[in-house]
Scaffold this motif. Structure first.
Motif, PDB file in Angstrom:
ATOM      1  N   ALA A  84       0.821  -1.211   0.000  1.00 43.32           N
ATOM      2  CA  ALA A  84       0.000   0.000   0.000  1.00 43.32           C
ATOM      3  C   ALA A  84       0.861   1.270   0.000  1.00 43.32           C
ATOM      4  CB  ALA A  84      -0.932   0.011   1.209  1.00 43.32           C
ATOM      5  N   GLY A 128      -7.689   9.994  -3.695  1.00 40.60           N
ATOM      6  CA  GLY A 128      -7.285  10.555  -4.979  1.00 40.60           C
ATOM      7  C   GLY A 128      -8.436  10.824  -5.930  1.00 40.60           C
ATOM      8  N   PHE A 133     -16.076  13.902  -9.409  1.00 40.67           N
ATOM      9  CA  PHE A 133     -16.453  12.497  -9.331  1.00 40.67           C
ATOM     10  C   PHE A 133     -17.237  12.223  -8.041  1.00 40.67           C
ATOM     11  CE2 PHE A 133     -15.505   8.251  -7.674  1.00 40.67           C
ATOM     12  CZ  PHE A 133     -16.041   7.481  -8.689  1.00 40.67           C
TER      13      PHE A 133
ATOM     14  N   ALA B  19     -12.434   9.212 -12.697  1.00 44.02           N
ATOM     15  CA  ALA B  19     -12.649   9.134 -11.255  1.00 44.02           C
ATOM     16  C   ALA B  19     -11.475   9.707 -10.473  1.00 44.02           C
ATOM     17  CB  ALA B  19     -12.872   7.687 -10.844  1.00 44.02           C
ATOM     18  N   TRP B  20     -10.262   9.527 -10.980  1.00 52.03           N
ATOM     19  CA  TRP B  20      -9.077   9.903 -10.210  1.00 52.03           C
ATOM     20  C   TRP B  20      -8.376  11.134 -10.771  1.00 52.03           C
ATOM     21  CZ3 TRP B  20     -10.277   4.676 -10.138  1.00 52.03           C
ATOM     22  CH2 TRP B  20     -10.301   4.089  -8.865  1.00 52.03           C
ATOM     23  N   TYR B  21      -7.804  11.883  -9.857  1.00 50.37           N
ATOM     24  CA  TYR B  21      -6.874  12.918 -10.273  1.00 50.37           C
ATOM     25  C   TYR B  21      -5.576  12.240 -10.670  1.00 50.37           C
ATOM     26  CZ  TYR B  21      -9.536  16.801  -8.210  1.00 50.37           C
ATOM     27  OH  TYR B  21     -10.480  17.733  -7.918  1.00 50.37           O
ATOM     28  N   PRO B  22      -4.872  12.799 -11.649  1.00 50.47           N
ATOM     29  CA  PRO B  22      -3.516  12.301 -11.864  1.00 50.47           C
ATOM     30  C   PRO B  22      -2.688  12.550 -10.595  1.00 50.47           C
ATOM     31  CG  PRO B  22      -4.058  14.057 -13.426  1.00 50.47           C
ATOM     32  CD  PRO B  22      -5.242  13.870 -12.557  1.00 50.47           C
ATOM     33  N   ARG B  26      -3.220  15.357  -7.033  1.00 45.04           N
ATOM     34  CA  ARG B  26      -3.896  14.884  -5.828  1.00 45.04           C
ATOM     35  C   ARG B  26      -3.570  15.704  -4.599  1.00 45.04           C
ATOM     36  NH1 ARG B  26      -3.704   8.335  -6.321  1.00 45.04           N
ATOM     37  NH2 ARG B  26      -4.791   8.349  -8.304  1.00 45.04           N
ATOM     38  N   TYR B  29      -5.482  18.902  -3.937  1.00 40.68           N
ATOM     39  CA  TYR B  29      -6.870  18.720  -3.511  1.00 40.68           C
ATOM     40  C   TYR B  29      -6.938  18.229  -2.065  1.00 40.68           C
ATOM     41  CZ  TYR B  29     -11.746  17.250  -3.515  1.00 40.68           C
ATOM     42  OH  TYR B  29     -13.071  17.101  -3.200  1.00 40.68           O
ATOM     43  N   VAL B  30      -6.005  17.378  -1.703  1.00 43.90           N
ATOM     44  CA  VAL B  30      -5.958  16.905  -0.313  1.00 43.90           C
ATOM     45  C   VAL B  30      -5.676  18.078   0.621  1.00 43.90           C
ATOM     46  CG1 VAL B  30      -4.681  15.467   1.324  1.00 43.90           C
ATOM     47  CG2 VAL B  30      -5.291  14.552  -0.896  1.00 43.90           C
ATOM     48  N   GLN B  33      -8.764  20.133   0.989  1.00 40.94           N
ATOM     49  CA  GLN B  33      -9.759  19.469   1.835  1.00 40.94           C
ATOM     50  C   GLN B  33      -9.378  19.545   3.314  1.00 40.94           C
ATOM     51  OE1 GLN B  33     -12.707  17.724   1.655  1.00 40.94           O
ATOM     52  NE2 GLN B  33     -12.975  18.535  -0.387  1.00 40.94           N
ATOM     53  N   LEU B  34      -8.093  19.369   3.601  1.00 39.50           N
ATOM     54  CA  LEU B  34      -7.658  19.380   4.991  1.00 39.50           C
ATOM     55  C   LEU B  34      -7.759  20.785   5.589  1.00 39.50           C
ATOM     56  CD1 LEU B  34      -4.578  16.981   4.798  1.00 39.50           C
ATOM     57  CD2 LEU B  34      -6.732  16.530   5.954  1.00 39.50           C
ATOM     58  N   ARG B 118      -1.431   5.632   1.456  1.00 39.57           N
ATOM     59  CA  ARG B 118      -0.225   6.199   0.871  1.00 39.57           C
ATOM     60  C   ARG B 118      -0.512   7.649   0.500  1.00 39.57           C
ATOM     61  NH1 ARG B 118       2.920   3.770  -4.182  1.00 39.57           N
ATOM     62  NH2 ARG B 118       0.871   3.928  -5.155  1.00 39.57           N
ATOM     63  N   ILE B 119       0.266   8.522   1.052  1.00 44.13           N
ATOM     64  CA  ILE B 119       0.016   9.927   0.838  1.00 44.13           C
ATOM     65  C   ILE B 119       1.335  10.653   1.050  1.00 44.13           C
ATOM     66  CG2 ILE B 119      -0.695  10.234   3.262  1.00 44.13           C
ATOM     67  CD1 ILE B 119      -2.743  12.245   2.188  1.00 44.13           C
ATOM     68  N   ARG B 121       3.814  12.785   2.606  1.00 40.48           N
ATOM     69  CA  ARG B 121       3.742  13.188   4.011  1.00 40.48           C
ATOM     70  C   ARG B 121       3.903  14.689   4.211  1.00 40.48           C
ATOM     71  NH1 ARG B 121       7.052   8.747   3.338  1.00 40.48           N
ATOM     72  NH2 ARG B 121       6.182   6.804   4.102  1.00 40.48           N
TER      73      ARG B 121
END
Lengths: 254, 277
Positions: A84, A128, A133, B19-22, B26, B29-30, B33-34, B118-119, B121
């Protein structure tokens, strides 16, 4: 494992090469600088290396569904976390292509103070997903979780089963390239567990989604996965068709 | 994409491509949102809500103005307006202390996430700094209010203020990256930073003028990054003058050096975070 596999960058493929994971278990736990320096100056910094995984290699093709079995503490979850991308292996290399939807401890990444609606957006972002969406599929996520009435309630008022419903629903609303399921299905009521299993089977049968599955329920494992990998005390024991591996695993236990 | 009408049936899958951002998009956008999340939570259940971002610096300024005006004004004729001097310094200082305090603990607080998803950090310390910047921008409403009360006009140099905020933001990001990784390994850093901040605050001319200091301290002050950032903003708004090449250069240099150090330390240690949180 001697035969060479042709490697592609196709989404959904996983290549695990000779992965070893070593944890240094400190004999003492240091929580402050002072303790640490005292121990260091006295040359008392002792570590006991613990090999959670030893030279594990395997590869998973796109669309395969692979179960991981092994007794508690054998390194299954460590393996999943390395795949993961949460842990980095001490030695060896792991290549994972494509979008991952991890169902590791459902509800991670939720904020208990936020409402379910807000959490769906937050969690979607962490996976992601595009905002548009989520906007478009919000209704379907809620519908699958069957929690339409509770969307504006802070998550702290939810039961763990309800949280799991939402988490599962977000992660599987579309087809990820790789779905990682770590005993996630042990929460929630019977009906939702069945619904989840059906959804996972649907993703498996679509052949577009690679599924990695950890469960202690061998029967469920056989139902969902076509292939099984048995990791025992950090060693790779067996890799083959799930009924064969499950059989060997069950016999070992006795 | 075939949408079936039956609601209870398992959901049909939508085309995956949209559906996903490249991966590259990402993180932004994270972060967004945070920051939104923090903002919502900060003022949830508070009657005055966002108004606190304005009221807080305003009340602080009033207290300090009452206490220090008598003490300071006789000594110093170089400060044209003491309340504006105070509030500009305080808000900028608060931005830094707020950003680094939140940033420092960001990795520790994000542990449940970091263990499962997985993000990248760095998202967490950076997000906390940006949240502090958002709060700072709201507190500028208090600055505007004070300036309006004293009928203080904006000079052309006011246009440089956003640049000053940008430098300070970069500086804070660097510092937060550094502190957040240190705090993971040694929780002492959290306590120590509180002491450092207090000492640093008294060493920075927030409520006094730099001219009351002895000469040697005045020359040392040129190396105090917070003095530079605050001077930058005060010169733009209070003295209505060019911040000057020296201040400009100092602000940029500190921002880049801090970002460099913070980034290097963070990258070097981030793989081991998970073993310590």
């Amino acid at each position: 494992m001697g035969n060479e596999i042709i490697r592609t960058n196709e989404p959904g493929t996983i290549y695990v090469d000779d992965v070893t994971m070593t944890f240094n278990i400190a004999k003492e736990q240091f929580n402050s600088l002072k303790e640490y320096f005292i121990a260091m100056t006295r040359h008392e910094l002792k570590f006991k290396p613990f090999h959670a995984l030893k030279n594990i290699s395997f590869s998973v093709e796109k669309g395969e569904s692979v179960g991981l079995v092994g007794t508690n503490g054998s390194g299954k979850s460590t393996m999943l976390k390395i795949i993961a991308g949460v842990l980095s292996p001490s030695e060896g290399k792991v290549t994972v292509n494509g979008n991952i939807a991890p169902l590791i401890e459902l509800g991670a990444g939720f904020d208990r103070e936020l409402t379910a609606r807000e959490n769906i957006y937050l969690n979607g972002a962490l996976l992601g997903y595009r905002k548009e969406f989520i906007d478009e599929n919000f209704g379907r996520i809620v519908e699958f979780a069957e929690l339409q009435k509770f969307m504006d309630m802070p998550l702290k008022n939810y039961s763990s089963g309800m949280v799991a419903r939402i988490a599962f629903s977000i992660a599987t609303i579309t087809e990820p390239d790789l779905l990682i399921v770590d005993e996630a299905l042990s929460v929630g009521d019977k009906f939702f567990r069945e619904k989840c299993e059906a959804r996972i089977s649907e993703l498996v049968n679509s052949k577009n989604v690679t599924v990695l599955f950890v469960s202690h329920n061998v029967e469920q494992m056989k139902r969902v996965c076509e292939r099984c990998i048995w990791i025992e005390k950090g060693d790779m024991r067996m890799d083959g068709p799930s009924d064969v591996v499950a059989e060997a695993y069950s016999n070992m236990k006795r | 994409m075939s949408q079936t009408a039956t609601a209870e049936a398992a959901p049909t899958t939508i085309s995956k491509s949209d559906a996903w951002y490249p991966t590259s998009q990402r993180d932004m956008y994270v972060v967004k949102q945070l920051v939104t999340k923090d903002f919502k939570l900060k003022y949830r259940r508070s009657v005055l809500g966002i108004a606190w971002s304005v009221l807080n610096p305003l009340l602080m300024m009033c207290v300090q103005a009452v206490v220090f005006t008598k003490l300071m004004s006789r000594h110093d004729q170089t400060i044209p307006n003491f309340p504006i001097y105070l509030i500009l310094g305080n808000t900028a200082w608060h931005l830094m202390s707020d950003a680094t305090n939140r940033g420092m603990e960001s990795i520790i607080h994000a542990q449940s996430l970091l263990k499962k998803v997985r993000i990248n950090r760095w998202v967490f310390p950076v997000q906390k700094v940006l949240f502090a910047v958002v709060n700072y921008v709201f507190s500028l409403a208090a600055v505007a209010l004070v300036m309006a009360i004293f009928r203080w006009t904006l000079g052309p140099w006011a246009l440089l203020v956003p640049l000053g905020i940008l430098y300070l933001t970069v500086f804070c990001i660097g510092l937060s990256l550094l502190l957040s990784s240190l705090a993971v390994f040694f929780r002492d850093v959290i306590h120590l930073w509180g002491v450092v901040l207090t000492a640093w605050m008294y060493l920075t001319p927030l409520f006094y003028s730099v001219t009351i200091l002895p000469d040697w301290m005045q020359s040392v002050m040129r190396f105090n990054p917070m003095y530079l950032y605050i001077t930058f903003i005060r010169r733009c708004l209070l003295w209505k003058m060019n911040p000057g090449l020296l201040v400009h250069g100092g602000c940029i240099a500190w921002a880049l050096v801090m970002l460099g150090i913070g980034y290097a330390v963070f990258r070097k240690t981030e793989d081991r975070f998970i073993l310590f949180i």
